[in-house]
Design a protein around this motif. Structure first.
Motif, short mmCIF file in Angstrom:
data_model
loop_
_atom_site.label_atom_id
_atom_site.label_comp_id
_atom_site.label_asym_id
_atom_site.label_seq_id
_atom_site.Cartn_x
_atom_site.Cartn_y
_atom_site.Cartn_z
N ASP A 327 32.24 -4.13 -5.16
CA ASP A 327 31.67 -3.43 -6.31
C ASP A 327 32.43 -2.13 -6.53
O ASP A 327 32.89 -1.50 -5.56
CB ASP A 327 30.19 -3.12 -6.07
N PRO A 328 32.58 -1.71 -7.79
CA PRO A 328 33.34 -0.49 -8.07
C PRO A 328 32.79 0.72 -7.33
O PRO A 328 31.58 0.92 -7.25
CB PRO A 328 33.18 -0.32 -9.59
N ASP A 329 33.68 1.50 -6.74
CA ASP A 329 33.34 2.75 -6.06
C ASP A 329 34.40 3.77 -6.47
O ASP A 329 35.59 3.46 -6.43
CB ASP A 329 33.34 2.55 -4.55
N PRO A 330 34.01 4.97 -6.88
CA PRO A 330 35.00 5.92 -7.41
C PRO A 330 36.12 6.24 -6.44
O PRO A 330 37.28 6.36 -6.84
CB PRO A 330 34.15 7.17 -7.73
N HIS A 331 35.81 6.38 -5.14
CA HIS A 331 36.86 6.71 -4.17
C HIS A 331 37.82 5.54 -4.00
O HIS A 331 39.04 5.72 -4.03
CB HIS A 331 36.23 7.07 -2.82
N VAL A 332 37.26 4.35 -3.82
CA VAL A 332 38.09 3.17 -3.61
C VAL A 332 38.89 2.85 -4.87
O VAL A 332 40.07 2.51 -4.81
CB VAL A 332 37.23 1.97 -3.19
N THR A 333 38.25 2.95 -6.02
CA THR A 333 38.91 2.65 -7.28
C THR A 333 40.12 3.55 -7.50
O THR A 333 41.17 3.10 -7.97
CB THR A 333 37.93 2.81 -8.45
N GLU A 334 40.02 4.81 -7.13
CA GLU A 334 41.13 5.74 -7.29
C GLU A 334 42.32 5.34 -6.42
O GLU A 334 43.47 5.37 -6.86
CB GLU A 334 40.68 7.16 -6.93
N VAL A 335 42.04 4.94 -5.18
CA VAL A 335 43.11 4.50 -4.29
C VAL A 335 43.77 3.24 -4.83
O VAL A 335 45.00 3.12 -4.85
CB VAL A 335 42.58 4.27 -2.86
N VAL A 336 42.97 2.28 -5.26
CA VAL A 336 43.50 1.02 -5.78
C VAL A 336 44.32 1.27 -7.04
O VAL A 336 45.39 0.67 -7.25
CB VAL A 336 42.36 0.02 -6.07
N ARG A 337 43.84 2.19 -7.89
CA ARG A 337 44.60 2.53 -9.10
C ARG A 337 45.98 3.08 -8.75
O ARG A 337 47.00 2.69 -9.35
CB ARG A 337 43.82 3.55 -9.92
N ALA A 338 46.03 3.97 -7.77
CA ALA A 338 47.31 4.53 -7.34
C ALA A 338 48.23 3.45 -6.77
O ALA A 338 49.44 3.45 -7.02
CB ALA A 338 47.08 5.64 -6.31
N CYS A 339 47.64 2.51 -6.03
CA CYS A 339 48.44 1.41 -5.48
C CYS A 339 48.99 0.53 -6.59
O CYS A 339 50.16 0.12 -6.56
CB CYS A 339 47.59 0.58 -4.52
N ALA A 340 48.15 0.21 -7.56
CA ALA A 340 48.59 -0.63 -8.68
C ALA A 340 49.70 0.04 -9.46
O ALA A 340 50.67 -0.61 -9.88
CB ALA A 340 47.40 -0.95 -9.59
N GLU A 341 49.60 1.34 -9.68
CA GLU A 341 50.65 2.08 -10.39
C GLU A 341 51.95 2.05 -9.59
O GLU A 341 53.05 1.94 -10.16
CB GLU A 341 50.21 3.51 -10.65
N ALA A 342 51.83 2.17 -8.26
CA ALA A 342 53.03 2.13 -7.42
C ALA A 342 53.71 0.77 -7.53
O ALA A 342 54.94 0.67 -7.59
CB ALA A 342 52.68 2.44 -5.97
N MET A 343 52.90 -0.30 -7.55
CA MET A 343 53.47 -1.64 -7.68
C MET A 343 54.14 -1.82 -9.05
O MET A 343 55.21 -2.40 -9.16
CB MET A 343 52.37 -2.69 -7.52
N ALA A 344 53.54 -1.27 -10.08
CA ALA A 344 54.12 -1.35 -11.42
C ALA A 344 55.43 -0.59 -11.48
O ALA A 344 56.40 -1.02 -12.11
CB ALA A 344 53.13 -0.81 -12.46
N ASP A 345 55.48 0.57 -10.81
CA ASP A 345 56.72 1.35 -10.76
C ASP A 345 57.84 0.56 -10.11
O ASP A 345 58.99 0.60 -10.53
CB ASP A 345 56.50 2.66 -10.00
N GLU A 346 57.49 -0.20 -9.06
CA GLU A 346 58.51 -1.01 -8.38
C GLU A 346 59.06 -2.08 -9.31
O GLU A 346 60.26 -2.32 -9.36
CB GLU A 346 57.91 -1.67 -7.13
N GLN A 347 58.18 -2.72 -10.09
CA GLN A 347 58.64 -3.74 -11.02
C GLN A 347 59.55 -3.14 -12.08
O GLN A 347 60.57 -3.71 -12.45
CB GLN A 347 57.43 -4.42 -11.67
#
Length: 357
Positions: A327-347
């Motif tokens: 379930d969405p959690d503000p702390h976890v969501t922020e970390v996942v968002r940063a991870c997703a952005e990092a993966m997008a940057d790699e692509q």
């Protein structure tokens, strides 16, 4: 127990071919390194390589290779991770005799002027001057060598002190270097002390493959005793996937406490690719203590430990117990968002590196 997911301000998430990485915006510019890695007696296989082996075995219908790869995925937590020890100071002895002689010979030749062999007096004076220059050069080398080695000793001692005292910048840098070398798909995003408990902690993000890492068919035996691929039920796939995830999470914690020698607790966030493949979703958030990991029997099933250590209850759906995103959690969501952005940057970086673009 509540888990406070702290992402330190000085940490920036990025990505590389081996997975997510965390880098420091501030802190020591370079590390001499206090790692005392013990050579493994077996083959080291990264998580990415294991994933590739599983898919290749499925494509080739190689029962033996598939069984070996899946067995490794379920036993990651059994790998040996020796505790980091205080490093021995580097050898501060003099230069080797052979190297010293070669350098003196070079200095002698450089200092000896071009004097005719028939001018004996000039030749003798030039040789004496050259020998003096060569001795001075050798003495200067000895002094420089001693200073450099003393500096290295001090640097290693200082870094070990910072690691053993759980300095956040040092712990993050050392852990991330270890994760990168192991290619285990993890990165350290925070380290520090819990004010309420006075216990050291680290926060680690790990990226685990999706459910398709467990194929719809797996190793089996026919009625005649011949090895073959047999179809798995959804429940069997989910059970194998959960077992592999638990092994991965426990292995991550064991890696963390072997390097972060003063860490008492390891907070873990495990993410995986979404079904659409265009993002990441959190599937496990937990906290494991050093005591819980080191005192458990090494061959015990890691699944109960995974379920019991979750601070956000893992989500299962249906009669087959499909593991779904938390379930969405503000702390976890922020970390996942940063991870997703990092993966997008790699692509994006990959596209920019392609020739002709």
């Amino acid at each position: 127990m509540d888990l406070l997911l702290r992402v330190a301000p000085q940490v920036r998430l990025s990505s590389s071919a081996s997975g997510l990485r965390a880098s420091l915006d501030a802190g020591p510019a370079a590390y001499v390194g206090v790692r005392a890695d013990v050579p493994s007696t077996g083959e080291h296989v990264s998580l990415t390589q294991l994933e590739q082996r599983v898919r290749a075995a499925h494509a080739a219908e190689d029962v033996v290779a598939l069984g070996a790869a899946e067995e490794t995925l379920g036993s990651l937590h059994l790998d040996n991770h020796p505790l980091r020890r205080r490093p021995e100071p580097p050898d501060s002895g003099p230069l080797p005799t052979q190297e010293r002689t070669a350098l003196q010979r070079k200095a002698f030749r450089a200092a000896l002027p071009q004097v005719s062999l028939f001018k004996w007096a000039d030749r003798t004076r030039a040789r004496a001057a050259a020998e003096t220059e060569a001795r001075s050069f050798a003495q200067a080398l000895d002094v420089a060598n001693a200073v450099v080695k003393q500096h290295r000793v001090v640097a290693v001692e200082d870094q070990w002190l910072e690691l053993s005292e759980h300095d956040p910048a040092t712990v993050i840098a050392e852990l991330d270097a270890h994760f990168a070398a192991a290619e285990c798909g993890c990165t350290c995003v925070d380290a520090g002390w819990d004010d309420e408990t006075s216990r050291g902690y680290v926060t680690v993000v790990g990226r685990y493959p999706g459910l398709d890492i467990v194929g719809e068919r797996g190793p089996g035996v026919s009625s005649s005793g011949r090895r073959m691929l047999r179809r798995r039920t959804r429940s069997e796939r989910n059970a194998l996937y959960l077992s592999g995830l638990a092994s991965f999470a426990l292995a991550t914690v064991r890696r963390a406490i072997s390097v972060a020698v003063a860490a008492d607790d390891v907070h873990v966030i495990v993410v995986r690719p979404t079904a659409e493949g265009d993002g990441l979703e959190p599937i496990y958030v937990g906290s494991l203590s050093r005591e819980a990991v080191t005192l458990r029997p090494s061959l015990a099933d890691p699944v109960p430990l995974l379920l019991g250590s979750a601070v956000c209850q893992m989500q299962f759906e249906g009669s087959t117990h499909d593991l779904v995103a938390l379930d969405p959690d503000p702390h976890v969501t922020e970390v996942v968002r940063a991870c997703a952005e990092a993966m997008a940057d790699e692509q994006l970086d990959t596209l920019l590196r392609e020739p002709g673009d």
